[in-house]
Design a protein around this motif. Sequence first.
Motif, PDB file in Angstrom:
ATOM      1  N   HIS A 107       0.831  -1.202   0.000  1.00  0.00           N
ATOM      2  CA  HIS A 107       0.000   0.000   0.000  1.00  0.00           C
ATOM      3  C   HIS A 107       0.867   1.254   0.000  1.00  0.00           C
ATOM      4  N   ILE A 117       1.842   2.677  -3.277  1.00  0.00           N
ATOM      5  CA  ILE A 117       0.802   3.235  -4.147  1.00  0.00           C
ATOM      6  C   ILE A 117       0.311   4.553  -3.560  1.00  0.00           C
ATOM      7  N   ASP A 118       0.268   5.620  -4.414  1.00  0.00           N
ATOM      8  CA  ASP A 118      -0.212   6.931  -3.983  1.00  0.00           C
ATOM      9  C   ASP A 118      -1.643   7.122  -4.478  1.00  0.00           C
ATOM     10  N   ILE A 119      -2.514   7.593  -3.611  1.00  0.00           N
ATOM     11  CA  ILE A 119      -3.929   7.760  -3.972  1.00  0.00           C
ATOM     12  C   ILE A 119      -4.091   8.713  -5.147  1.00  0.00           C
ATOM     13  N   ASN A 120      -3.374   9.816  -5.101  1.00  0.00           N
ATOM     14  CA  ASN A 120      -3.477  10.802  -6.183  1.00  0.00           C
ATOM     15  C   ASN A 120      -3.068  10.207  -7.516  1.00  0.00           C
ATOM     16  N   GLU A 121      -2.021   9.387  -7.459  1.00  0.00           N
ATOM     17  CA  GLU A 121      -1.556   8.746  -8.678  1.00  0.00           C
ATOM     18  C   GLU A 121      -2.626   7.815  -9.236  1.00  0.00           C
ATOM     19  N   ILE A 122      -3.329   7.125  -8.329  1.00  0.00           N
ATOM     20  CA  ILE A 122      -4.398   6.230  -8.762  1.00  0.00           C
ATOM     21  C   ILE A 122      -5.504   7.018  -9.448  1.00  0.00           C
ATOM     22  N   GLU A 123      -5.883   8.171  -8.848  1.00  0.00           N
ATOM     23  CA  GLU A 123      -6.933   9.001  -9.455  1.00  0.00           C
ATOM     24  C   GLU A 123      -6.531   9.432 -10.855  1.00  0.00           C
ATOM     25  N   ILE A 172      -4.488   7.904 -12.866  1.00  0.00           N
ATOM     26  CA  ILE A 172      -4.547   6.736 -13.753  1.00  0.00           C
ATOM     27  C   ILE A 172      -5.979   6.453 -14.164  1.00  0.00           C
ATOM     28  N   MET A 173      -6.900   6.540 -13.205  1.00  0.00           N
ATOM     29  CA  MET A 173      -8.307   6.270 -13.505  1.00  0.00           C
ATOM     30  C   MET A 173      -8.859   7.293 -14.486  1.00  0.00           C
ATOM     31  N   THR A 191      -7.610   6.472 -17.848  1.00  0.00           N
ATOM     32  CA  THR A 191      -8.314   5.291 -18.356  1.00  0.00           C
ATOM     33  C   THR A 191      -9.680   5.675 -18.896  1.00  0.00           C
TER      34      THR A 191
END
Lengths: 174, 211
Positions: free
Chosen positions: B117, B120-126, B128-129, B132
């Motif tokens: 965990h 993984i950075d939350i902002n980075e996930i956002e 990426i989403m 996508t």
Amino acid sequence: MTDFQWPWEYEFPPFFTLQTHEETQKRQLNVWCSLFLKYLKHLNKFRINVNESAFPLYYNESVNRRLSSDMILKILTKLQSSGHAQQLDKKGYEWLVYWHTLDEYGNMIYEWIQETGQTNTVCTLYEISSGELTSDKEFHEIDEDVLIKVLRLLEERGKCELIELDGSYGVKFL
Amino acid sequence: MGSFFTKNKTPKSRVTEQDKAVLQLKHQRDLLKRYQKRIELSLENDRQLAKKCLASGRKERAKLLLRKKKFQETLLINTDKQLENLEKLVTDIEYAQVEMNIVDALKHGNDALKKMHAMIDINEIEKIMDETREGVEKQQEIDSLLSDALSEQDENDVLIELDALIAEEEVEKLKLPEVPQDELSLPSADETLKESKAAIIEKPKKILIET
């Protein structure tokens, strides 16, 4: 316990005299070594004394023949060289004889431990030699000193670890 | 037992304190089992002795031996209970070790999960989403553009060909099976006649048998 079946050689008087012919002597000693192991296994006996004169293995009353001390020592020395015997005293009177080599016993015991899922657990020596679970195994009723030798061998191979606790032994298999 | 020369222990022994506790309990269990064996032998011995005493008319002696036997049977029952307690305790310790191992493994699993965990950075996930989602929308636009590629003329051609296939299939269904042209093979008259004569000839034989 059934009666022991003596081989034909046992009733043959010259069998009790060390033969001078080299090939004959070699064969004679091989038969004697085999007979020692079979008879001791039959008796479940691990310790013998060279001077135990009435011992049926040394003395056949029916043909009035007995092994000389020298010949007994020669047989035991040969057994020692094949890994089946060990001298216990300086004079060579007391011997420890095992019917399988220590290596063979070690393999049997470790295989049994694995079969019964006892790796990573501790066992007592009594459990191995006298427990109900081993009653059908070759090492059941093995002499405790022989068993300790076997376990030390397994320890050297990294298969187990001997534990000395309150003056008695246990073993943890790994 | 005699003392033996103790080898130098390996640097890290894998024998735990729990192992030693279990070993001590198992030794006690072994002692009890040996004790039980001795008592069982003694019981049988006393029974045989009592039998002999009765046979030689010493009833009181026999009674005394049987009393002793009864007492030893009580001892056997007590040692059975003690054995049960010991073995239960051994089992409990071993199971507690298993449980401890499970908790330890779960802890390691948790640590591994946390480390993952942390990577993984939350902002980075956002981010990426979002990328996508944009990619998906763009693809859908492309799909909708391409799906209108066929012209009206091409559509008509397709329909014409479809009708042709349907008509062709219906024609095949109406085909009737052909009438077989083979000549029928009838048995010859001569053979039939021969069989009748044979039947007539056989009759006299039957008459003779009846007589």
